[in-house]
Write an enzyme that holds these catalytic residues in place. Structure first.
Site, mmCIF file in Angstrom:
data_model
loop_
_atom_site.group_PDB
_atom_site.id
_atom_site.type_symbol
_atom_site.label_atom_id
_atom_site.label_comp_id
_atom_site.label_asym_id
_atom_site.label_seq_id
_atom_site.Cartn_x
_atom_site.Cartn_y
_atom_site.Cartn_z
ATOM 1 N N CYS A 140 0.743 -1.250 0.098
ATOM 2 C CA CYS A 140 -0.071 0.039 -0.024
ATOM 3 C C CYS A 140 0.875 1.333 0.093
ATOM 4 C CB CYS A 140 -0.860 0.046 1.178
ATOM 5 S SG CYS A 140 -2.549 1.134 0.877
ATOM 6 N N SER A 189 -7.623 -0.619 0.296
ATOM 7 C CA SER A 189 -8.301 0.822 1.217
ATOM 8 C C SER A 189 -7.299 1.684 1.043
ATOM 9 C CB SER A 189 -8.125 0.227 2.590
ATOM 10 O OG SER A 189 -8.407 1.069 3.517
ATOM 11 N N HIS A 232 -3.993 -4.459 0.253
ATOM 12 C CA HIS A 232 -3.579 -4.942 1.411
ATOM 13 C C HIS A 232 -3.762 -6.712 1.624
ATOM 14 C CE1 HIS A 232 -2.961 -1.420 3.812
ATOM 15 N NE2 HIS A 232 -3.852 -0.795 3.323
ATOM 16 N N GLU A 234 -2.828 -8.839 3.510
ATOM 17 C CA GLU A 234 -2.874 -9.344 4.887
ATOM 18 C C GLU A 234 -4.046 -8.980 5.420
ATOM 19 O OE1 GLU A 234 -2.267 -5.043 5.794
ATOM 20 O OE2 GLU A 234 -1.871 -6.226 4.238
ATOM 21 N N ARG A 246 -14.485 3.111 12.010
ATOM 22 C CA ARG A 246 -13.605 4.137 12.369
ATOM 23 C C ARG A 246 -13.894 5.445 11.625
ATOM 24 N NH1 ARG A 246 -7.938 3.760 9.855
ATOM 25 N NH2 ARG A 246 -9.338 4.690 8.081
#
Length: 331
Positions: A140, A189, A232, A234, A246
């Protein structure tokens, strides 16, 4: 701290995973470093996610695993204590032999990457990794920082956040994507991107792309093979949900001006309808207390979180093992 990742071992946190006494004598074990620069709220989750991913990908292969973090990444006192007590000192990275390295992004605090407080530390790692690892993965924001430093490729601001599970397809045959599920479902993201045209013009090879999210995986060969992820790999099934909640909380607390978009191809249809109604209410009754009235969230049944990443990392570990048997990187 040297941590053993073994096939049948429970993985919770570096603090809870003891090193095996015989690990230092195991010449077949691979040594992998993780430079975890993720924000405090994702620090522990990221280390666990990568450990579980390596465990799933490694099979019977034993892995020595070291966590690091750039000292110039700003941390809360609690997160700084965790790093100082449970992570290896970054100076150890250059004193030991590492087969592979994984470097995560960090939450940006300035408009330009080269103005980030950790920029000098990160570029020093980029230059070191070119000739001192067999392969390094840049994830990222770390991928964006690496190509900026290496070739002056500027990331471009997206009209809106790229968030969701995207179908990515291989566009060229490469050992890294061998036997991976098709399409690869990958979590993205990010607020920025590097484009395929900029990458190919500077000699990078794009391996996978998404029609919606653009470039996913790309590579560049130095003495080390650099592998870049715009997504991402992971992330677990709930990572995007945590980020989305969030960001809703930040909107309600007036810490951000725009209401976050629902992650693409992530929640089921009923949940998306509930979230659309909640968004209208949140914009009309903007108050932190409203976060407690969020509806129950259900994910789509077909997101297949982790399966694509496990296949990619299995191939990556296989490359490291094969290369270890035939060559020693320049040091």
């Amino acid at each position: 701290m040297s941590i053993l990742i073994d096939k049948d071992q429970g993985v919770l946190s570096p603090a809870l995973v003891p090193a095996a006494d015989d690990l230092a004598r195991d010449d077949t074990a691979l040594t992998i470093g993780l430079i975890n620069n993720m924000p405090d709220t994702a620090l522990k989750a990221t280390e666990r996610q990568f450990m579980k991913l390596l465990q799933a990908a490694g099979g019977s292969r034993r892995i020595r695993f070291h966590c690091f973090s750039l000292p110039s990444v700003k941390r809360s006192p609690e997160a700084r204590w965790h790093v100082e007590s449970e992570y290896s000192d970054l100076a150890d990275l250059k004193r030991q032999k590492f087969d592979g390295l994984i470097v995560t992004g960090a939450e940006p605090v300035t408009p330009n990457l080269d103005q980030e407080p950790y920029w000098r530390d990160l570029t020093d790692i980029i230059d070191w990794a070119k000739s001192n690892t067999r392969s390094t993965i840049w994830s990222c924001l770390a991928a964006h920082a690496a190509v900026l430093h290496l070739d002056g490729i500027e990331r471009r601001r997206l009209p809106g956040k790229c968030s969701g599970i995207f179908d990515c397809v291989p566009i060229t045959a490469d050992p890294l994507t061998r036997a991976a599920p098709a399409p690869l479902k990958v979590s993205h993201s990010r607020l920025n991107e590097v484009t395929e045209s900029d990458l190919t013009r500077h000699g990078y090879e794009v391996l996978t792309r998404s029609g919606q999210a653009g470039v996913d995986i790309f590579v560049r060969q130095y003495a080390s093979r650099f592998v870049f992820f715009q997504g991402h790999p992971e992330y677990d099934a709930l990572s995007l949900q945590r980020e989305y909640l969030r960001d809703i909380g930040r909107f309600l607390a007036r810490e951000r001006e725009t209401y976050p978009a629902v992650p693409v191809s992530y929640f089921d249809a009923v949940t998306e309808e509930k979230l659309a109604r909640f968004e209208k209410r949140a914009k009309h009754q903007r108050h932190p207390a409203l976060a407690g009235e969020l509806p129950a969230l259900n994910l789509r049944s077909d997101i297949a979180a982790g399966s694509a990443a496990a296949a990619i990392f299995r191939n990556w570990l296989g490359f490291l093992a094969e290369d270890a048997a035939t060559a020693v990187p320049a040091r």
